[in-house]
Design an enzyme around this catalytic site. Structure first.
Site, short mmCIF file in Angstrom:
data_model
loop_
_atom_site.label_atom_id
_atom_site.label_comp_id
_atom_site.label_asym_id
_atom_site.label_seq_id
_atom_site.Cartn_x
_atom_site.Cartn_y
_atom_site.Cartn_z
CG PHE A 14 40.86 60.32 25.88
CD1 PHE A 14 40.75 60.33 27.27
CD2 PHE A 14 40.21 61.32 25.15
CE1 PHE A 14 40.01 61.31 27.92
CE2 PHE A 14 39.48 62.30 25.80
CZ PHE A 14 39.37 62.29 27.18
CG ASP A 34 42.89 50.58 19.64
OD1 ASP A 34 42.14 51.37 20.25
OD2 ASP A 34 43.96 50.94 19.09
N GLY A 39 46.24 54.30 20.74
CA GLY A 39 45.78 53.61 21.94
C GLY A 39 46.87 52.74 22.54
CG ASP A 56 43.76 49.35 10.16
OD1 ASP A 56 42.70 50.00 10.00
OD2 ASP A 56 44.90 49.85 10.05
CB ALA A 78 38.52 57.96 14.10
CE1 TYR A 145 38.78 63.45 13.75
CE2 TYR A 145 37.34 65.36 13.70
CZ TYR A 145 37.78 64.22 14.33
OH TYR A 145 37.23 63.83 15.52
CE LYS A 149 35.47 61.36 13.72
NZ LYS A 149 35.41 60.04 14.35
CB ILE A 190 42.66 69.84 28.23
CG1 ILE A 190 41.70 71.01 27.95
CG2 ILE A 190 42.77 69.55 29.72
CD1 ILE A 190 40.37 70.93 28.67
CG PHE A 206 49.16 76.32 17.68
CD1 PHE A 206 50.50 76.66 17.59
CD2 PHE A 206 48.83 75.03 18.06
CE1 PHE A 206 51.50 75.74 17.87
CE2 PHE A 206 49.81 74.10 18.35
CZ PHE A 206 51.15 74.44 18.25
P1 NAD Z 1 42.30 58.27 20.69
O1 NAD Z 1 43.34 58.53 19.65
O2 NAD Z 1 42.75 58.14 22.10
O3 NAD Z 1 41.41 57.00 20.32
C1 NAD Z 1 41.28 56.50 19.02
C2 NAD Z 1 41.59 55.01 19.10
O4 NAD Z 1 41.37 54.44 17.80
C3 NAD Z 1 43.04 54.72 19.48
O5 NAD Z 1 43.08 53.72 20.47
C4 NAD Z 1 43.67 54.24 18.18
O6 NAD Z 1 44.75 53.35 18.41
C5 NAD Z 1 42.48 53.61 17.49
N1 NAD Z 1 42.57 53.57 16.03
C6 NAD Z 1 42.89 54.60 15.20
N2 NAD Z 1 42.86 54.18 13.92
C7 NAD Z 1 42.49 52.88 13.94
C8 NAD Z 1 42.29 51.89 12.95
N3 NAD Z 1 42.47 52.17 11.65
N4 NAD Z 1 41.91 50.65 13.32
C9 NAD Z 1 41.75 50.34 14.65
N5 NAD Z 1 41.94 51.22 15.63
C10 NAD Z 1 42.31 52.48 15.28
O7 NAD Z 1 41.23 59.47 20.54
P2 NAD Z 1 39.89 59.77 21.34
O8 NAD Z 1 39.97 61.19 21.71
O9 NAD Z 1 39.62 58.73 22.35
O10 NAD Z 1 38.82 59.65 20.15
C11 NAD Z 1 37.87 58.61 20.05
C12 NAD Z 1 36.87 58.97 18.97
O11 NAD Z 1 36.15 60.14 19.33
C13 NAD Z 1 37.49 59.27 17.60
O12 NAD Z 1 36.62 58.75 16.60
C14 NAD Z 1 37.51 60.78 17.54
O13 NAD Z 1 37.49 61.25 16.21
C15 NAD Z 1 36.22 61.08 18.26
N6 NAD Z 1 36.15 62.43 18.81
C16 NAD Z 1 37.01 62.77 19.82
C17 NAD Z 1 36.90 64.05 20.36
C18 NAD Z 1 37.80 64.52 21.47
O14 NAD Z 1 37.68 65.68 21.87
N7 NAD Z 1 38.66 63.67 22.03
C19 NAD Z 1 35.94 64.95 19.86
C20 NAD Z 1 35.13 64.55 18.79
C21 NAD Z 1 35.22 63.27 18.29
C1 UD1 Z 2 39.18 68.29 18.91
C2 UD1 Z 2 39.49 66.80 18.76
C3 UD1 Z 2 38.79 66.27 17.54
C4 UD1 Z 2 37.32 66.62 17.64
C5 UD1 Z 2 37.08 68.11 17.85
C6 UD1 Z 2 35.61 68.39 18.12
C7 UD1 Z 2 41.63 65.98 19.63
C8 UD1 Z 2 43.09 65.80 19.38
N1 UD1 Z 2 40.93 66.59 18.64
O1 UD1 Z 2 39.73 69.02 17.81
O2 UD1 Z 2 38.95 64.85 17.50
O3 UD1 Z 2 36.63 66.17 16.52
O4 UD1 Z 2 37.81 68.52 19.00
O5 UD1 Z 2 35.39 69.72 18.47
O6 UD1 Z 2 41.11 65.60 20.65
N2 UD1 Z 2 46.13 74.26 20.45
C9 UD1 Z 2 47.10 75.13 20.93
N3 UD1 Z 2 48.27 74.59 21.40
C10 UD1 Z 2 48.49 73.23 21.43
C11 UD1 Z 2 47.48 72.36 20.94
C12 UD1 Z 2 46.30 72.92 20.45
O7 UD1 Z 2 46.93 76.35 20.92
O8 UD1 Z 2 49.57 72.82 21.88
C13 UD1 Z 2 44.86 74.87 19.96
C14 UD1 Z 2 44.45 74.43 18.57
O9 UD1 Z 2 45.04 75.21 17.58
C15 UD1 Z 2 42.93 74.66 18.67
C16 UD1 Z 2 42.60 74.34 20.13
O10 UD1 Z 2 43.83 74.41 20.83
O11 UD1 Z 2 42.61 76.02 18.42
C17 UD1 Z 2 42.02 72.96 20.31
O12 UD1 Z 2 42.85 72.02 19.63
P1 UD1 Z 2 42.69 70.45 19.79
O13 UD1 Z 2 42.69 70.06 21.22
O14 UD1 Z 2 43.66 69.81 18.86
O15 UD1 Z 2 41.18 70.22 19.36
P2 UD1 Z 2 40.29 70.50 18.06
O16 UD1 Z 2 41.11 70.85 16.86
O17 UD1 Z 2 39.22 71.43 18.51
#
Ligand code: NAD
Ligand code: UD1
Length: 309
Positions: A14, A34, A39, A56, A78, A145, A149, A190, A206
């Site tokens: 993403f 990736d 992904g 990986d 990750a 997790y 980090k 979202i 939840f």
């Molecule tokens: P995502 O799952 O869409 O992206 C993670 C990508 O890493 C995927 O393409 C997956 O295939 C790849 N991947 C996972 N394990 C791997 C491995 N062992 N080797 C190679 N590739 C691997 O999630 P995202 O939301 O785009 O998250 C990207 C980064 O941002 C992650 O490190 C996540 O922990 C961090 N992050 C995301 C959020 C959020 O709100 N989305 C918040 C805080 C931190």
């Molecule tokens: C998210 C990120 C994580 C990041 C963190 C930083 C994802 C999947 N996770 O975690 O990588 O490190 O933010 O703040 O992007 N929920 C519902 N119903 C659902 C799904 C979720 O109620 O169907 C609730 C969860 O219980 C939680 C909230 O929504 O209270 C957010 O959940 P989620 O989007 O999974 O994010 P985080 O756990 O905050």
């Protein structure tokens, strides 16, 4: 200089694929490493300047091959789901910590210095207590997790002091936007709520829905990543990436309903174990070091962009 590729680990995901688009638009060539676990190949543009290595980060030799000849690295690979790490701590650790360590070693060997790292607000656990969380707030990783980090941050800091790496550590709060995959129960809230609302399927909250998150639109995040990549200085210390705005899940549902015109049935279920109650960034440091898009993308505008309305 710009002809050497930027390595984006997790670039088919993403956030990664949104960053790849921005890099390509600015004339960079990009290498993506990736394993396509979450992904997708189809997230990447079909462009001569983009190379995909399927592999990986937990494999040291793969990591060495990936960094070779790169100018800088953005380390996003990750398992991004907190809940997945609760269910499978050992498996996620391979990606989330061993992967970071392999990258540090590979960069040291190859003499590459600049690395942007996707850490998380999860490192603070519940220590924010509803107040905006500053970077010096005591850390309380509640899940595998968050522990991985935080440990990754410490390893990056070791390589900075010992081997001259230039890590830029961002603690992302909750990022949302196009290409966030809604297909798993572990996906970002979202992406799940909007997809289910569009299809008229019931939505499960939840807990009581009063938990809050600081949601950041992915386009705004990508702008910050570009600045960090291009900046000549790398000040020490992690940087929160949030807007200092708390949105509860109930408020989020209201916004989704407003944007789409209606909401399906919403049920309230047991809260997730290890779930954080309130998460909101003090983003003073972010504003001192980088230029946040002014104004930052608001929730309704972000939902409209995400839904392509
Ligand atoms: P995502 O799952 O869409 O992206 C993670 C990508 O890493 C995927 O393409 C997956 O295939 C790849 N991947 C996972 N394990 C791997 C491995 N062992 N080797 C190679 N590739 C691997 O999630 P995202 O939301 O785009 O998250 C990207 C980064 O941002 C992650 O490190 C996540 O922990 C961090 N992050 C995301 C959020 C959020 O709100 N989305 C918040 C805080 C931190
Ligand atoms: C998210 C990120 C994580 C990041 C963190 C930083 C994802 C999947 N996770 O975690 O990588 O490190 O933010 O703040 O992007 N929920 C519902 N119903 C659902 C799904 C979720 O109620 O169907 C609730 C969860 O219980 C939680 C909230 O929504 O209270 C957010 O959940 P989620 O989007 O999974 O994010 P985080 O756990 O905050």
């Amino acid at each position: 200089m710009a002809e050497l590729p930027v390595l984006v680990t997790g670039g088919a995901g993403f956030i990664g694929s949104n960053l790849v688009d921005a890099l390509v638009a600015r004339g960079y060539s990009v290498r993506v490493l990736d394993n396509l676990s979450t992904g997708k190949r189809s997230n990447l543009p079909d462009h001569a300047g983009v190379e995909l290595m399927v592999g990986d980060v937990a494999d040291a030799q793969t990591m060495r091959d990936a960094v070779r000849g790169c100018r800088a690295v953005v380390h996003l690979a990750a398992v991004a789901s907190v809940q997945a790490s609760v269910d499978d701590p050992v498996g996620t650790h391979q990606s989330n910590l061993v992967g970071t360590l392999n990258l540090c070693e590979a960069m040291r060997e190859a003499g590459i210095r600049r690395v942007l790292f996707a850490s998380s607000a999860a490192v603070y656990g519940n220590n924010g207590e509803g107040e905006p969380i500053g970077e010096d707030t005591p850390k309380a990783p509640l899940t595998p997790y968050a522990a991985d980090k935080l440990a990754s941050e410490h390893y990056l800091d070791f390589y900075r002091r010992q081997h001259g790496l230039e890590p830029v550590v961002f603690r992302f709060f909750n990022i949302y936007g196009p290409r966030q995959d809604p297909s798993s129960p572990y996906s970002g809230v979202i992406s799940i709520f909007t997809e289910r609302a569009q299809k008229g399927l019931p939505i499960a909250v939840f807990g009581d829905g009063e938990q809050t998150r600081d949601f950041v639109y992915v386009g705004d995040l990508v702008e910050l990543l570009m600045q960090a990549l291009e900046s000549s200085v790398v000040p020490e210390g992690a940087v929160n990436v949030g807007l200092n705005q708390a949105t509860s899940l109930n408020q989020l549902l209201d916004a989704v309903g407003e944007v789409l015109g209606e909401l399906p049935e919403v049920t309230y279920q047991a809260a997730r174990h290890g779930d954080i109650r309130h998460s909101r960034a003090n983003n003073t440091r972010l504003q001192q070091r980088y230029r946040l898009p002014e104004p930052a993308t608001g929730m309704r505008e972000g939902l409209v962009k995400l839904l392509g309305l």
